[in-house]
Write an enzyme that holds these catalytic residues in place. Structure first.
Site, PDB file in Angstrom:
ATOM      1  N   TYR A 278      -2.473   0.121   9.910  1.00 38.20           N
ATOM      2  CA  TYR A 278      -2.608  -0.533   8.608  1.00 38.20           C
ATOM      3  C   TYR A 278      -1.346  -0.333   7.774  1.00 38.20           C
ATOM      4  O   TYR A 278      -0.764  -1.299   7.251  1.00 38.20           O
ATOM      5  CB  TYR A 278      -3.824   0.028   7.868  1.00 38.20           C
ATOM      6  CG  TYR A 278      -3.829  -0.287   6.395  1.00 38.20           C
ATOM      7  CD1 TYR A 278      -4.045  -1.579   5.937  1.00 38.20           C
ATOM      8  CD2 TYR A 278      -3.592   0.717   5.449  1.00 38.20           C
ATOM      9  CE1 TYR A 278      -4.037  -1.880   4.577  1.00 38.20           C
ATOM     10  CE2 TYR A 278      -3.587   0.436   4.098  1.00 38.20           C
ATOM     11  CZ  TYR A 278      -3.797  -0.862   3.665  1.00 38.20           C
ATOM     12  OH  TYR A 278      -3.772  -1.148   2.327  1.00 38.20           O
TER      13      TYR A 278
ATOM     14  N   SER B 180       0.827  -1.207   0.000  1.00 40.64           N
ATOM     15  CA  SER B 180       0.000   0.000   0.000  1.00 40.64           C
ATOM     16  C   SER B 180       0.857   1.251   0.000  1.00 40.64           C
ATOM     17  O   SER B 180       1.958   1.269   0.574  1.00 40.64           O
ATOM     18  CB  SER B 180      -0.898   0.004   1.240  1.00 40.64           C
ATOM     19  OG  SER B 180      -1.554   1.252   1.388  1.00 40.64           O
TER      20      SER B 180
ATOM     21  N   LYS C 282     -17.483  -1.526   1.167  1.00 45.22           N
ATOM     22  CA  LYS C 282     -16.417  -0.951   1.993  1.00 45.22           C
ATOM     23  C   LYS C 282     -16.894   0.142   2.937  1.00 45.22           C
ATOM     24  O   LYS C 282     -16.121   0.605   3.786  1.00 45.22           O
ATOM     25  CB  LYS C 282     -15.302  -0.416   1.095  1.00 45.22           C
ATOM     26  CG  LYS C 282     -14.576  -1.496   0.312  1.00 45.22           C
ATOM     27  CD  LYS C 282     -13.512  -0.917  -0.609  1.00 45.22           C
ATOM     28  CE  LYS C 282     -12.413  -0.222   0.156  1.00 45.22           C
ATOM     29  NZ  LYS C 282     -11.354   0.286  -0.746  1.00 45.22           N
TER      30      LYS C 282
END
Length: 328
Positions: free
Chosen positions: A143, A114, A184
């Site tokens: 994250y 990411s 989401k």
């Protein structure tokens, strides 16, 4: 057989669709569907198996002679998730075990990293995958840390000459948007969140800037269309000699106002914006600029262009959002 973990999710289900459309397969998906409409991401797909995450290694062992490729898209992707133990288990320890399984069975392995690994961007957005370069990055949330921790683990393994899959690829996804992200919730892309209001000609809501160098709406992101991401992943799967850690954006940052302008142009309504303050709990971790350095992916031979937000949003609206069935 191609195994796609997280294959019912946003990017994963688009990859499953792309593989099926290109005639690849069979495809097995590892994911949980929950109680909402996430299953709709797969309703057009012909699957070999649909396996819950807790059974992934049972399936891999049972089908090890059939598995040709493992694509690991499954993760906790919420940047506000507070359970760091759960994040570490899902985003760090699980991919380690998948890597080791693929190395042992000589199966290629592609995984999702990411752009959150770059933190506030002060160290730049260069996808240098060496241990020394990765050491300089400081993610801003759990994250991003979990994705970065796995990137660093891979880099150490490769540098030490430890066993590795015959092909391995990590992809640092930037701001991806497109079909199949309705499940989401708050983590949907800005385009998908804004679509209902924009389609009715109503104002859309954007965060004000709290940075002196950026006007309201001039915060910039590297927005990348999910179909372009699928093209990259499939190209990598077709080129097994390519391994490494690569950015996956367009290489061009565009503003939130450009993104919303593209959406309103696609629905033929004038852009109107209502501004709200960025929540204080995320204000100190807000990224004002992201832009992928794409030279390494180009250097290994990827030549296809990436869509601008104007091109990508127009396709998303015409082919999905405005059709009455927004799923791919």
């Amino acid at each position: 057989m191609i195994v796609v973990t997280g294959g019912a999710g946003f990017i994963g289900s688009n990859l499953v669709a792309g593989l099926e459309e290109a005639g690849y397969g069979p495809v097995s998906v590892v994911d949980e569907l929950g109680r909402g409409d996430k299953w709709k991401n797969l309703r057009r797909r012909e699957l070999d198996e649909l396996v819950p995450p807790e059974d992934v290694f049972e399936m891999l062992e049972r089908r090890h002679d059939d598995v040709d490729y493992v694509v690991h898209m499954g993760a906790i992707t919420s940047t506000t998730e507070a359970d760091a133990d759960l994040i570490a288990q899902t985003n760090y320890r699980l991919p380690q075990t998948l890597w080791e399984w693929c190395a042992h069975h000589e199966v290629p392995f592609l995984y999702a990293s990411s752009a959150a690994t770059y933190g506030d961007g002060s160290a730049g957005f260069d996808d240098d995958g060496s241990p020394e370069a990765l050491e300089r990055l400081v993610p801003l949330n759990a994250y991003g840390w979990s994705k970065h921790a796995f990137d660093r683990w891979v880099a150490r393994r490769v540098a030490e000459g430890a066993d590795a899959p015959p092909q391995w690829v990590g992809l640092k996804f930037f701001n991806v948007y497109g079909p199949n992200e309705w499940h989401k919730g708050a983590m949907m892309s800005g385009v998908t969140r804004a679509w209902p209001a924009a389609s009715r000609g109503e104002p859309v809501t954007l965060f004000r800037s709290h940075h002196p160098d950026y006007a309201d709406g001039a915060q910039m992101r590297d927005f990348v269309y999910v179909k372009d991401c699928v093209d990259v992943m499939m190209w990598l799967m077709e080129n097994p000699e390519v391994s490494g850690l690569f950015n996956l954006g367009t290489g061009r940052a565009q503003t939130w106002l450009e993104l919303m302008g593209a959406l309103h142009a696609a629905v033929d309504h004038p852009l109107r914006v209502e501004w709200k303050d960025t929540p204080e709990e995320i204000r100190d971790r807000y990224q004002y600029f992201t832009q992928a350095e794409m030279g390494r992916l180009r250097d290994v031979g990827y030549e296809r262009p990436f869509r601008s937000v104007e091109e990508g949003v127009a396709d998303y609206v015409a082919e999905h959002l405005a059709t009455g069935d927004p799923y791919r």
